[in-house]
Design an enzyme around this catalytic site. Structure first.
Site: not given
Length: 408
Positions: A133, A136, A183, A362, A388, A390
């Site tokens: 989908l 650039p 991709i 930790i 997918e 932000t």
């Protein structure tokens, strides 16, 4: 390098079949995935043989119809499988989620002939998919994509009637040109679900296509050099006169953007489950280390400040798990779940970032070294807040459901 055995999460599963499925996944994760994860991620090696094994084990088509090779599992179960895989290695868990996303358009919107022809190989025949989908210049603004598909009869007339390998020139075929970006599985996938513009500007001019990985004119750029998930190839995909038959058009012309958004609603649940798997792995490592590490004559897990930190980490993980499962159960019941999917993606990926950061703290100086996996978990967690949609986009989606669209 830490060789600490992971803790098993106590799960409420709907059937004995689902419990057996989780046991199988844990066995594969413990035997085949986790032991090689650190070494292969450091080397940037993609574990294609693991995906072949998962396909052979029936784990690449779990939420889809068994008529076409799927597993008939509800999302409530499928997502918990993803969580287990991601806890062993995020490259694998996320890879299964992306493959499932790539299969969704055909499974949900393909006609019966298309599903019968393609889905068995996609769901259980060893094939691996990618979802295309973003571009650039169009990431969050996905409706502005520029990759274009045109009817091949016009192209054939222009170039003298030459026909491609897919039978282009028959009038009903398509020629696709453009570049897709970010991709996952770019360059290694066997098929690509590609969104391309077939009409005017905007969301209504986009159509979905199923493009074979060996199509003439299809090529991938060198993989991106990433902060984490180095074993998962992410690359630009170039389509230069790629010809596909009209039989590989998924859904109606102009329906592609709606299909893409529906796929992403489900895909965001996959990302949420992977995030909780990663966070759980970090918590397990931190708890084990805190019990073993001694300072001032006693385990550091005796110190209240650290105990409270572990308690907060565990609470956020449990909350995230409950949130993604609640969204999954809405989906399984056929009810609207887009708002809850955005909430799950937002909360679970923010939790993964916070929990992995706390795990590094930790472990102190050891946490900052590659001798323990928490530094890798922290690097990997960051991308989950981006892919997918932000987390800023998730907030927009949630607000739209609560208050309506802006500018009314």
């Amino acid at each position: 390098m830490s060789d600490r055995a992971p803790r098993s999460v106590e799960r409420q599963l709907p059937t004995d079949e689902a419990r057996d499925l989780i046991s199988l996944v844990r066995e594969i994760a413990h035997r085949e995935i986790a032991p090689r994860a650190a070494e292969e991620e450091d080397a940037g090696r993609f574990p294609r043989e693991i995906f072949t094994l998962l396909s052979e084990s029936g784990l690449l088509g779990l939420p889809y119809d068994s008529e076409y090779g799927g597993g008939d599992q509800p999302y409530e179960v499928y997502l918990q499988v993803l969580e287990e895989l991601a806890a062993a290695r995020l490259t694998v868990g996320l890879g299964v989620s992306v493959h499932t996303l790539a299969c969704y358009p055909l499974a949900a919107h393909g006609n019966k002939e298309q599903r019968a022809e393609h889905l068995p190989a996609m769901l259980g025949g060893g094939l691996l998919g990618a979802y295309c989908l973003s571009e650039p210049s169009s990431g969050s603004d996905a409706a502005s994509l520029r990759t274009r598909a045109v009817r091949a009869d016009g192209v054939a007339a222009r170039d003298g009637g030459a026909a491609g390998a897919s039978g282009a020139g028959r009038g009903g075929d398509w020629v696709i040109d453009g570049t897709k970006a970010w991709i996952t599985h770019g360059g290694v996938a066997d098929f690509y679900t590609v969104m391309a513009r077939t009409g005017a500007a905007g969301a209504r001019g986009i159509t979905a296509f199923l493009v074979p990985g060996d199509a003439a004119g299809l090529s991938a750029a060198a993989p991106e050099k990433k902060m984490g998930m180095k074993g998962s190839p992410t690359a630009q995909l170039h389509l230069d006169g790629v010809r596909v038959s009209d039989g590989r058009r998924v859904g109606e012309e102009g329906q592609g953007f709606a299909i893409a958004l529906a796929a992403l609603d489900s895909g965001r649940l996959g990302i949420a489950a992977c995030a909780i798997g990663l966070a759980q792995a970090a918590l397990d490592e931190a708890v084990g280390y805190a019990a073993d590490r001694r300072q001032f004559g006693r385990p550091i897990s005796d110190f209240q400040g650290l105990r409270f930190l572990l308690a907060d980490m565990a609470t956020q993980i449990e909350a995230g798990r409950a949130l993604y499962l609640a969204a999954a159960r809405l989906r399984d019941a056929g009810l609207p779940f887009a708002k809850q999917a955005a909430m799950a993606k937002l909360h679970c990926t923010d939790t993964a970032m916070q929990v992995t950061t706390d795990a590094v703290q930790i472990l102190g100086g050891y946490g900052y070294t590659a001798d323990f996996p928490v530094e890798r978990y922290m690097r990997e967690a960051k991308v989950l807040q981006i892919v997918e949609g932000t987390n800023q986009i998730q907030r927009m989606v949630i607000a739209r459901h609560l208050a309506g669209p802006e500018g009314r």
